[in-house]
Design a protein around this motif. Structure first.
Motif, PDB file in Angstrom:
ATOM      1  N   TYR A   1       3.204 -42.521  64.391  1.00 34.15           N
ATOM      2  CA  TYR A   1       2.817 -41.200  64.892  1.00 34.15           C
ATOM      3  C   TYR A   1       4.034 -40.425  65.397  1.00 34.15           C
ATOM      4  CZ  TYR A   1      -2.127 -42.825  65.466  1.00 34.15           C
ATOM      5  OH  TYR A   1      -3.403 -43.301  65.295  1.00 34.15           O
ATOM      6  N   VAL A   2       4.892 -41.123  66.154  1.00 30.03           N
ATOM      7  CA  VAL A   2       5.990 -40.424  66.839  1.00 30.03           C
ATOM      8  C   VAL A   2       6.980 -39.784  65.867  1.00 30.03           C
ATOM      9  CG1 VAL A   2       5.838 -41.764  68.968  1.00 30.03           C
ATOM     10  CG2 VAL A   2       7.273 -42.602  67.095  1.00 30.03           C
ATOM     11  N   ASN A   3       6.960 -40.177  64.591  1.00 29.56           N
ATOM     12  CA  ASN A   3       7.822 -39.510  63.617  1.00 29.56           C
ATOM     13  C   ASN A   3       7.478 -38.025  63.505  1.00 29.56           C
ATOM     14  OD1 ASN A   3       9.045 -41.949  63.104  1.00 29.56           O
ATOM     15  ND2 ASN A   3       7.926 -42.351  61.214  1.00 29.56           N
ATOM     16  N   LEU A   4       6.232 -37.682  63.830  1.00 29.83           N
ATOM     17  CA  LEU A   4       5.804 -36.286  63.753  1.00 29.83           C
ATOM     18  C   LEU A   4       6.460 -35.423  64.824  1.00 29.83           C
ATOM     19  CD1 LEU A   4       2.040 -36.965  63.035  1.00 29.83           C
ATOM     20  CD2 LEU A   4       3.646 -35.871  61.456  1.00 29.83           C
ATOM     21  N   LEU A   5       7.032 -36.040  65.853  1.00 29.61           N
ATOM     22  CA  LEU A   5       7.723 -35.257  66.877  1.00 29.61           C
ATOM     23  C   LEU A   5       8.918 -34.515  66.285  1.00 29.61           C
ATOM     24  CD1 LEU A   5       7.662 -37.843  69.802  1.00 29.61           C
ATOM     25  CD2 LEU A   5       6.200 -35.824  69.540  1.00 29.61           C
ATOM     26  N   GLY A   6       9.470 -35.056  65.200  1.00 28.65           N
ATOM     27  CA  GLY A   6      10.582 -34.394  64.533  1.00 28.65           C
ATOM     28  C   GLY A   6      10.202 -33.066  63.906  1.00 28.65           C
ATOM     29  N   GLN A   7       8.906 -32.790  63.792  1.00 25.84           N
ATOM     30  CA  GLN A   7       8.428 -31.528  63.216  1.00 25.84           C
ATOM     31  C   GLN A   7       8.347 -30.402  64.257  1.00 25.84           C
ATOM     32  OE1 GLN A   7       7.691 -30.777  60.068  1.00 25.84           O
ATOM     33  NE2 GLN A   7       7.743 -32.788  59.082  1.00 25.84           N
ATOM     34  N   ILE A   8       8.553 -30.728  65.525  1.00 24.54           N
ATOM     35  CA  ILE A   8       8.375 -29.713  66.581  1.00 24.54           C
ATOM     36  C   ILE A   8       9.247 -28.468  66.370  1.00 24.54           C
ATOM     37  CG2 ILE A   8       8.779 -29.261  69.044  1.00 24.54           C
ATOM     38  CD1 ILE A   8       7.512 -31.971  69.643  1.00 24.54           C
ATOM     39  N   PRO A   9      10.536 -28.594  66.038  1.00 25.64           N
ATOM     40  CA  PRO A   9      11.325 -27.367  65.826  1.00 25.64           C
ATOM     41  C   PRO A   9      10.764 -26.456  64.739  1.00 25.64           C
ATOM     42  CG  PRO A   9      12.770 -29.257  66.073  1.00 25.64           C
ATOM     43  CD  PRO A   9      11.378 -29.807  65.958  1.00 25.64           C
ATOM     44  N   THR A  10      10.299 -27.054  63.637  1.00 21.15           N
ATOM     45  CA  THR A  10       9.740 -26.247  62.540  1.00 21.15           C
ATOM     46  C   THR A  10       8.409 -25.622  62.941  1.00 21.15           C
ATOM     47  OG1 THR A  10      10.775 -27.791  60.996  1.00 21.15           O
ATOM     48  CG2 THR A  10       9.152 -26.261  60.097  1.00 21.15           C
ATOM     49  N   ILE A  11       7.621 -26.372  63.698  1.00 25.02           N
ATOM     50  CA  ILE A  11       6.351 -25.822  64.173  1.00 25.02           C
ATOM     51  C   ILE A  11       6.613 -24.611  65.071  1.00 25.02           C
ATOM     52  CG2 ILE A  11       4.308 -26.259  65.593  1.00 25.02           C
ATOM     53  CD1 ILE A  11       4.460 -29.189  64.660  1.00 25.02           C
TER      54      ILE A  11
ATOM     55  N   ALA B   1      -2.281 -36.955  69.806  1.00 26.79           N
ATOM     56  CA  ALA B   1      -2.195 -35.490  69.891  1.00 26.79           C
ATOM     57  C   ALA B   1      -1.947 -35.036  71.326  1.00 26.79           C
ATOM     58  CB  ALA B   1      -3.461 -34.854  69.333  1.00 26.79           C
ATOM     59  N   LYS B   2      -2.484 -35.766  72.293  1.00 24.00           N
ATOM     60  CA  LYS B   2      -2.247 -35.422  73.703  1.00 24.00           C
ATOM     61  C   LYS B   2      -0.790 -35.679  74.072  1.00 24.00           C
ATOM     62  CE  LYS B   2      -7.006 -36.807  74.751  1.00 24.00           C
ATOM     63  NZ  LYS B   2      -7.864 -37.836  75.399  1.00 24.00           N
ATOM     64  N   GLU B   3      -0.249 -36.809  73.612  1.00 24.29           N
ATOM     65  CA  GLU B   3       1.159 -37.117  73.859  1.00 24.29           C
ATOM     66  C   GLU B   3       2.057 -36.088  73.180  1.00 24.29           C
ATOM     67  OE1 GLU B   3       4.375 -40.633  72.638  1.00 24.29           O
ATOM     68  OE2 GLU B   3       2.224 -41.030  72.504  1.00 24.29           O
ATOM     69  N   PHE B   4       1.711 -35.728  71.947  1.00 21.56           N
ATOM     70  CA  PHE B   4       2.467 -34.727  71.199  1.00 21.56           C
ATOM     71  C   PHE B   4       2.496 -33.406  71.956  1.00 21.56           C
ATOM     72  CE2 PHE B   4       3.046 -31.323  68.153  1.00 21.56           C
ATOM     73  CZ  PHE B   4       3.977 -31.811  67.254  1.00 21.56           C
TER      74      PHE B   4
ATOM     75  N   ALA C   1      -2.529 -31.518  60.743  1.00 24.86           N
ATOM     76  CA  ALA C   1      -2.232 -30.121  61.097  1.00 24.86           C
ATOM     77  C   ALA C   1      -3.359 -29.519  61.926  1.00 24.86           C
ATOM     78  CB  ALA C   1      -1.992 -29.304  59.833  1.00 24.86           C
ATOM     79  N   GLU C   2      -4.598 -29.791  61.542  1.00 23.98           N
ATOM     80  CA  GLU C   2      -5.744 -29.235  62.276  1.00 23.98           C
ATOM     81  C   GLU C   2      -5.798 -29.789  63.703  1.00 23.98           C
ATOM     82  OE1 GLU C   2      -9.094 -30.243  59.886  1.00 23.98           O
ATOM     83  OE2 GLU C   2      -8.808 -28.573  58.473  1.00 23.98           O
ATOM     84  N   THR C   3      -5.601 -31.106  63.843  1.00 22.69           N
ATOM     85  CA  THR C   3      -5.700 -31.746  65.163  1.00 22.69           C
ATOM     86  C   THR C   3      -4.565 -31.301  66.069  1.00 22.69           C
ATOM     87  OG1 THR C   3      -6.792 -33.666  64.185  1.00 22.69           O
ATOM     88  CG2 THR C   3      -5.835 -33.947  66.371  1.00 22.69           C
ATOM     89  N   LEU C   4      -3.340 -31.301  65.547  1.00 22.98           N
ATOM     90  CA  LEU C   4      -2.202 -30.890  66.366  1.00 22.98           C
ATOM     91  C   LEU C   4      -2.256 -29.399  66.672  1.00 22.98           C
ATOM     92  CD1 LEU C   4       0.800 -32.906  64.860  1.00 22.98           C
ATOM     93  CD2 LEU C   4      -0.645 -33.462  66.822  1.00 22.98           C
ATOM     94  N   GLY C   5      -2.697 -28.606  65.682  1.00 22.92           N
ATOM     95  CA  GLY C   5      -2.813 -27.160  65.907  1.00 22.92           C
ATOM     96  C   GLY C   5      -3.779 -26.837  67.033  1.00 22.92           C
ATOM     97  N   LYS C   6      -4.889 -27.538  67.053  1.00 22.73           N
ATOM     98  CA  LYS C   6      -5.867 -27.345  68.123  1.00 22.73           C
ATOM     99  C   LYS C   6      -5.302 -27.794  69.463  1.00 22.73           C
ATOM    100  CE  LYS C   6     -10.645 -28.505  69.415  1.00 22.73           C
ATOM    101  NZ  LYS C   6     -11.866 -29.251  69.009  1.00 22.73           N
TER     102      LYS C   6
END
Length: 296
Positions: free
Chosen positions: A151-161, A287-290, A216-221
């Protein structure tokens, strides 16, 4: 037991050390950073400060222990770095130190994709490490733990988000894929330390199955960006983006190849034949940690 944990206080090693200590084990944590010593000791563990490149240090630290947890890691941004050569060196160092210290119980962090050296991109280094560790004599029992994508690999997407409102990768669609939390990996490793070491084994670890669209839907929410989208680009486009942020060329090419194997599903062939019971930490929990990290 007396257990040596490598990986300093990383995503897996910290919760693993905490859980092992809570279960009454005597834990030594290896770290290359002297600044980590007080933090390690505050957990109730002993700190051993040294590097994986130093076989004499590893041997000294392993000596007298009942079991060891071994893992390999490396950085992605040194342009002159040969990660295959490095992993080979570290795996051989573990092998030599285990032999010299008479350790008989080993848990080794591997990965999905380690079942082959072909078509799995960067994950081929786990296949290499397993092969080297398997050269140890048969009276040394090794348990290989193979988690799926973190999951934590998705943290690398924060700048692009934040800059573009999108998650970008060269894989991802409506197909569900397995993901894992480091906490569930730590739970499995701690559990395996408490189980008999009768024979060598491989154990896969996963926490949940979600698709890129659902991510995307879960993190976006969660971050209050309901328009967040997952955008799948070509391998060439994704490679260019990795090279543009300074990633080592060999690593970038193999990272793209790994995610291409996720896209085709070939990376999951052996996993699907040995599917584990999923862990406790679901994607909605991550998603809460993210969100907390995103908002910092």
């Amino acid at each position: 037991m007396k257990i040596v944990v490598t990986g300093s206080l990383g995503n897996i090693s910290r919760p693993l050390a905490e859980e092992l200590i809570a279960k009454g084990h005597s834990v030594t944590v290896i770290s290359s950073s002297p600044e980590k010593q007080k933090e390690i000791e505050s957990l109730g563990a002993k700190a051993a400060i040294g590097t994986m490149e130093d076989v004499a240090f590893l041997t000294k630290t392993f000596k007298g222990a009942d079991a060891v947890y071994c893992m390999e890691t490396f950085g992605f941004f040194n342009p002159d770095f040969d990660y295959i050569q490095y992993i080979s060196q570290i795996a051989h160092n573990y092998k030599d130190a285990i032999e010299a210290s008479a350790i008989k119980k080993v848990i080794h962090l591997s990965s999905i994709g380690a079942h082959t050296s072909e078509g799995v991109g960067i994950l081929k280094f786990h296949h290499l490490a397993e092969r080297i560790m398997n050269q140890l004599s048969e009276d040394i029992v090794i348990k290989f733990i193979r988690p799926v994508g973190f999951y934590v690999n998705l943290l690398g997407q924060i700048p692009t988000i934040k800059s573009q409102g999108i998650i970008v990768s060269n894989f991802g669609n409506h197909e569900k894929e397995p993901w894992v939390s480091p906490y569930d990996i730590a739970d499995v490793i701690a559990e395996e330390f408490g189980l008999p070491f009768n024979q060598r084994k491989i154990r896969y670890v996963a926490s949940d199955e979600v698709s890129a669209i659902e991510i995307a839907e879960t993190l976006g929410k969660a971050i209050e960006q309901p328009d967040l989208k997952w955008v799948t680009v070509t391998d060439e486009q994704y490679l260019d983006s990795l090279l543009n942020i300074g990633m080592n060329k060999q690593i970038a090419e193999d990272y793209v190849a790994m995610q291409a194997a996720q896209r085709t599903g070939s990376i999951y062939e052996d996993f699907n034949n040995h599917k584990p019971t999923f862990g406790k930490v679901k994607f909605s929990d991550f998603a809460k940690e993210f969100t907390a990290i995103y908002n910092q």
